[in-house]
Motif scaffolding. Sequence first.
Motif, PDB file in Angstrom:
ATOM      1  N   ILE A 165     -10.879 -14.349   4.859  1.00 40.28           N
ATOM      2  CA  ILE A 165     -10.415 -15.509   4.095  1.00 40.28           C
ATOM      3  C   ILE A 165     -10.248 -16.715   5.014  1.00 40.28           C
ATOM      4  N   VAL A 166      -9.653 -16.488   6.186  1.00 41.12           N
ATOM      5  CA  VAL A 166      -9.464 -17.592   7.135  1.00 41.12           C
ATOM      6  C   VAL A 166     -10.809 -18.196   7.513  1.00 41.12           C
ATOM      7  N   GLU A 167     -11.767 -17.351   7.862  1.00 38.41           N
ATOM      8  CA  GLU A 167     -13.086 -17.846   8.270  1.00 38.41           C
ATOM      9  C   GLU A 167     -13.745 -18.660   7.159  1.00 38.41           C
ATOM     10  N   VAL A 168     -13.716 -18.130   5.927  1.00 37.17           N
ATOM     11  CA  VAL A 168     -14.366 -18.820   4.813  1.00 37.17           C
ATOM     12  C   VAL A 168     -13.670 -20.141   4.532  1.00 37.17           C
ATOM     13  N   VAL A 169     -12.341 -20.124   4.453  1.00 39.88           N
ATOM     14  CA  VAL A 169     -11.607 -21.346   4.131  1.00 39.88           C
ATOM     15  C   VAL A 169     -11.847 -22.411   5.196  1.00 39.88           C
ATOM     16  N   GLU A 170     -11.781 -22.029   6.462  1.00 38.69           N
ATOM     17  CA  GLU A 170     -11.979 -23.019   7.528  1.00 38.69           C
ATOM     18  C   GLU A 170     -13.369 -23.637   7.442  1.00 38.69           C
ATOM     19  N   ARG A 171     -14.390 -22.829   7.125  1.00 38.03           N
ATOM     20  CA  ARG A 171     -15.747 -23.379   7.003  1.00 38.03           C
ATOM     21  C   ARG A 171     -15.871 -24.316   5.805  1.00 38.03           C
ATOM     22  N   VAL A 172     -15.319 -23.883   4.681  1.00 35.90           N
ATOM     23  CA  VAL A 172     -15.516 -24.627   3.435  1.00 35.90           C
ATOM     24  C   VAL A 172     -14.775 -25.960   3.440  1.00 35.90           C
ATOM     25  N   VAL A 173     -13.547 -25.971   3.994  1.00 38.18           N
ATOM     26  CA  VAL A 173     -12.738 -27.195   3.887  1.00 38.18           C
ATOM     27  C   VAL A 173     -12.957 -28.163   5.036  1.00 38.18           C
ATOM     28  N   ALA A 174     -13.690 -27.742   6.066  1.00 38.01           N
ATOM     29  CA  ALA A 174     -13.849 -28.604   7.253  1.00 38.01           C
ATOM     30  C   ALA A 174     -14.285 -30.031   6.915  1.00 38.01           C
ATOM     31  N   PRO A 175     -15.252 -30.241   6.008  1.00 33.78           N
ATOM     32  CA  PRO A 175     -15.659 -31.620   5.711  1.00 33.78           C
ATOM     33  C   PRO A 175     -14.570 -32.462   5.061  1.00 33.78           C
ATOM     34  N   TYR A 176     -13.604 -31.809   4.436  1.00 33.97           N
ATOM     35  CA  TYR A 176     -12.578 -32.547   3.700  1.00 33.97           C
ATOM     36  C   TYR A 176     -11.370 -32.894   4.567  1.00 33.97           C
ATOM     37  N   GLN A 177     -11.265 -32.280   5.757  1.00 36.75           N
ATOM     38  CA  GLN A 177     -10.105 -32.521   6.600  1.00 36.75           C
ATOM     39  C   GLN A 177     -10.099 -33.928   7.202  1.00 36.75           C
ATOM     40  N   LYS A 178     -11.250 -34.596   7.159  1.00 41.48           N
ATOM     41  CA  LYS A 178     -11.330 -35.953   7.713  1.00 41.48           C
ATOM     42  C   LYS A 178     -11.607 -36.988   6.633  1.00 41.48           C
ATOM     43  N   GLN A 179     -11.362 -36.625   5.379  1.00 33.79           N
ATOM     44  CA  GLN A 179     -11.608 -37.567   4.284  1.00 33.79           C
ATOM     45  C   GLN A 179     -10.618 -38.713   4.331  1.00 33.79           C
ATOM     46  N   ALA A 180     -11.052 -39.867   3.820  1.00 30.27           N
ATOM     47  CA  ALA A 180     -10.191 -41.048   3.823  1.00 30.27           C
ATOM     48  C   ALA A 180      -8.990 -40.872   2.908  1.00 30.27           C
ATOM     49  N   ASP A 181      -9.158 -40.124   1.818  1.00 29.29           N
ATOM     50  CA  ASP A 181      -8.054 -39.887   0.889  1.00 29.29           C
ATOM     51  C   ASP A 181      -7.062 -38.916   1.532  1.00 29.29           C
ATOM     52  N   PRO A 182      -5.844 -39.383   1.876  1.00 25.07           N
ATOM     53  CA  PRO A 182      -4.906 -38.498   2.581  1.00 25.07           C
ATOM     54  C   PRO A 182      -4.507 -37.268   1.757  1.00 25.07           C
ATOM     55  N   ALA A 183      -4.480 -37.396   0.427  1.00 23.46           N
ATOM     56  CA  ALA A 183      -4.110 -36.247  -0.410  1.00 23.46           C
ATOM     57  C   ALA A 183      -5.139 -35.137  -0.274  1.00 23.46           C
ATOM     58  N   VAL A 184      -6.430 -35.509  -0.231  1.00 29.57           N
ATOM     59  CA  VAL A 184      -7.497 -34.520  -0.097  1.00 29.57           C
ATOM     60  C   VAL A 184      -7.477 -33.908   1.300  1.00 29.57           C
ATOM     61  N   ALA A 185      -7.364 -34.764   2.318  1.00 30.05           N
ATOM     62  CA  ALA A 185      -7.356 -34.255   3.697  1.00 30.05           C
ATOM     63  C   ALA A 185      -6.157 -33.334   3.928  1.00 30.05           C
TER      64      ALA A 185
END
Length: 605
Positions: A165-185
Motif C-alpha cells: 500500500i505504501v509503495e502504491v500510494v507514494e507512486r500514485v500521489v507523487a505528482p499531486y504533492q507539488k500541486q499549486a492547490d494547497p488542499a490537494v498537495a
Amino acid sequence: MQKLRRPVLALLMAGATLGASPAWAAEPAKPAKAENSALSGELFHLILIGELELRAENPGAAYQLLLDAARRSKEESLFRRATDIAVEARAGDQALASVQAWRLAAPKSLDALRYEVQLLIALNRAGDTTEPLKTLLGLIPPGDLAGGLLALPRTLGRGAKPETIVEVVERVVAPYQKQADPAVAAAAWVAVARARLGADRVEDSLAALNAAQLLQPQSEGAVLLALELMARAQPVAEPMVQRYLKAQSAGGGSTLNAVRLIYARGLAGQERHGEALELLQTVTREAPDLTESWLTLGALQFELRQYPESERTLQEFLSRSENSAALPQGHPATPGPDEAEGRPDPRSELRRQRSQAMMVLSQVAEKRGDLPAAEAWLDRIEEVPPLLLQSRRAALMAQRGDVDGARRLLQELPADSPEAARGKLMAEASLLRDAKRWDQADAVLQRAGELFPDDVDLLYERAMLSEKRQRYEEMESLLRKVIQLQPKHHHAYNALGYTLADRNTRLPEAQALIQRALELAPGEPYLLDSLGWVAYRMGRHQEALDALQSAYRSRPDPEIGAHLGEVLWVMGRRDEAERIWREVKQRDAANEVLKETLQRLKISL
C-alpha cells in the motif's frame, strides 16, 4: 450463531459500490428514465438467454453471453452485470477480463476504474493498481480531488499488504504533492502518512503529516490523522492538533468543534482533565447542537466530582438528543449493507449514548443520597451490558443495607464465557470492598485468581485490598508480581511507591518507583501527586508544591487537594491551604484522605 460471511471477493466488490469514499464511491442507484432500448433484437435475445442461464445456475454461460452483448453494444450496464456475475461466482480472472473490456469500451468510466481497482486488490494484485488509480484520479473533478487522494489508503487497505500500500500510494500521489492547490498537495501527503502508519512506520508517517500541515495548516485530513496518532500514545502529534486549532480559531465551523471534541476526549484519556474541561465548555458554548459534547462534558464533570454541574449538563444532553430520537425521513427500517459491514446503526448508537447519560445520572443521584431517583434512572436504560446494569442495581441494594441480596443479584447473572465469569467475580469483589467486607472480598478475588492465574488486574485488585487491610508485605508481594508479569504497569509502580511514601518508609526507593511510573505515563496527575507526596515526606517542600499544583490543575481531585493543602499549610501559606480544603470539602466532604488530614493537623473548616 455465527454471522454468515459473504465470499471475500464479493465482499470487496460490494465495497466498491457502497460509498466508501467521497471521490469514487458509486452513486446510489436512481430510478431509470423510461427510454426506448437501443439494443437490437439479436442483443436482446443474448441478454435474455444469459439471464435464463443464470437462473438455471449456469453462471459461466451467463457471463459469456452477457459479456458478448456488452462488447457488441458497449453498454456499461451490461459490462457491470457480467462483472457482477463473475464476482458472485468467485471467478476473479473472468471478472477482471470483463472490467478490462469495459474500460476499452468506455475509457472515461469511473465505475469501470473503481471495479478494476477493487478486483485487483481482491486478487492480491495491489501492485497492479497504479495505472487505474492514476487514471481514476485524473478523471475526478478538481473539487473532489483532495477527497479522492485521502481515500486512497483505505481503499487499498481492504486486502493488500501494508508495505505494498505504501509503495502504491507514494507512486500514485507523487505528482499531486507539488500541486499549486494547497488542499490537494496536503491531501497527497496525508495519504502517504496514513499508508505509512498502516505499515507501522510511525516516524515516517509523522514526517509526511508535518509536510501536509505546513502546506495547509487547516487540513482536516491532517488533523484527524494527528488525533489518531495521539490516541496511539504519540505525543509528538499533539502540536499538529494545536496548530490546526490555532489556524481555525477565526471560525472553523462544525469541523473545528468536532476536532475539539475528539481532542478533549484524548486529553481526558491522558488524565489532563483541566484542559479537557475547558475545551468541552468551549464546544458546548459555540456548537450547542453537537450533542455528543454535552455527554462527554457531563461524564467528565462527574469524574471530577462536580455533581450538580454534571447533572445539569447530562439533562441538557438528554433534552437535545431527544430531538434526534426519530430517524430521518427515508432511513431504512433495517440495517443496510453498510451497517452489516460494521457501521453502527444510528438509532442503536443514540440509545447507547442516552443510556450512558442515564447511568451517570443514576450515580449522581446516589451521590446525593437519593436512591429512588438513582433506581428510576436505571429503569429507563435501554442499551448497556447486563453486568454493568446489574452491578449498579446491586450497589444501590448494598446502599440500602442489603449486601447479601446484592451479592445474589450478581451471582444469578449468566456467565456464558470466561470473560463474563471473570467480570461477575470482579463486580462482586468490588461490591464487598465498598461495603468494607474485606475478608469476603479477598475470598472472592482468591477464587477468581484460581480460575484466572496471573491475571494482572486481579492481582492488582488484591494488592489494593491488602493495603486497605494494612497487610503491607502481602500488598508489596502482589504488586511486584504485577510488575514482573507486566513491566509497563505504571499503576503498580505508583501504588507501591505511594504506599511507601505515605508510611514514611524507604523514601528513596519510593521516589524511584514513582519516577519509573512517570516515565511510563508522563504527566498523569495521580503520579504527580505521588511524586509531590514523596518529596514532601523527604522535606523538599517547594518541589512537592510544584508537583502537587501541577497535578491539581490537571485534575482537581479531593486526595490531590488534601495533599496540596497540607504542603501549603506547612509552608505557612495557610489561607491558600484552607481555600483548597474548602473546595475539596464542597466537592466530597466524606473523602477519607481529607478527613484524616484535617484531623491530624487539628483543623476545623
